[in-house]
Design a protein around this motif. Sequence first.
Motif, short mmCIF file in Angstrom:
data_model
loop_
_atom_site.label_atom_id
_atom_site.label_comp_id
_atom_site.label_asym_id
_atom_site.label_seq_id
_atom_site.Cartn_x
_atom_site.Cartn_y
_atom_site.Cartn_z
N THR A 86 0.83 -1.77 -0.39
CA THR A 86 0.22 -0.02 0.34
C THR A 86 0.61 0.95 -0.28
N GLN A 87 1.90 1.13 0.15
CA GLN A 87 2.78 2.53 0.60
C GLN A 87 3.26 2.34 -0.92
N THR A 139 -2.05 4.40 4.37
CA THR A 139 -1.56 4.41 2.79
C THR A 139 -2.60 4.30 1.54
N SER A 140 -3.05 2.71 2.28
CA SER A 140 -4.03 2.29 1.19
C SER A 140 -5.27 3.74 0.92
N ASP A 141 -5.82 4.08 -0.45
CA ASP A 141 -6.89 5.31 -0.02
C ASP A 141 -7.76 4.41 0.72
N SER A 195 0.60 3.94 -3.19
CA SER A 195 0.08 5.15 -2.72
C SER A 195 1.59 6.45 -3.33
#
Length: 326
Positions: free
Chosen positions: A114-115, A153-155, A118
């Motif tokens: 997720t980072q 970090t994840s939408d 992003s």
Amino acid sequence: MFLPEHLHRIAVVGVGCCGHNTINYIKKELDDNVDLFVFDTDSRGLESDERVTRMAIGQEITDGRSAGAIPSVGEKAAHASFDEIKQHLTGYDMIFIAGGLGGGTATGVIPVLTQMLSEEECLCVTIVTTPFGFEGKKKQFFAQEAITKINTTSDSCVTVSNQKLLHTMAKSSTLIEAFESSNQVLKRSLLGIYSLISTTGYINLDFADVRTVISGAGATVIGYGQGVGEYRIKQAVETALINPLLEDYDLEKAKAVLINITADHSLRLDEIHLAGKLLTEQIESEIPIIIGTVISDVPQDDIKIYAIFSGVEKKVSNLLKPKGIE
């Protein structure tokens, strides 16, 4: 540049054992133009096929074995294979990530993914399960640590609490039935969001609507309800909201709401109005509230409601660090 819906590039990524099971579970229900990936530290059973790209990560870290229920090992494995993973996941408009938190692989790997995403122009939706109570406090703590990272970090991050699901099951349920119930909820959450993009409705929802609701949202909860007969709207809304998975979150603090209603041609305008009113009556009126409908040509008495509340806040979190964890 505007792209027709069918040209949006979408991928679904399963991480670890649970994520691998999810991919196997849903692949027949996704369009062929959706790319499927599995990333795992355990190299057993990771042969790719025409539908799924499976990749063993961090082999120099784990020697092709699991992460041994140690998240830091999963994290190191993700960093060791970072460039190759990034190459696979570049160029997508939307990526779903699925996995079960609390162990080593998904708990360590998903925050790294997720980072990574992003920093890309990609909408990232993460759907994860948290452990059953009998799996111990250490796994619960590891899972919550990972969720804290993912939410930044994840939408959007949808959390499926396996322990909460127990409240909806009979005491006589078997272990297999418990995990099957968890898989079903994870599957429904993922496919529900995907169907908003892939299904053409009478009041249509598209990629832009989904982006408005979940982009940068963080913690997200989903309610699903079904109703039949004269009071079908009220029944469907109550079923969607009386959900143990929603209990830990304050829906009043939602930053956006997306509602999708599926029914036949008998769906009335006042029913749509009532559904929107009941689902959002306690929510700030200034936030985006988007409603779509899918009208089936097949006569049916029931109605289905799928509601996404994004940017919610957790009511209380008293999970202390177990002894022995630095």
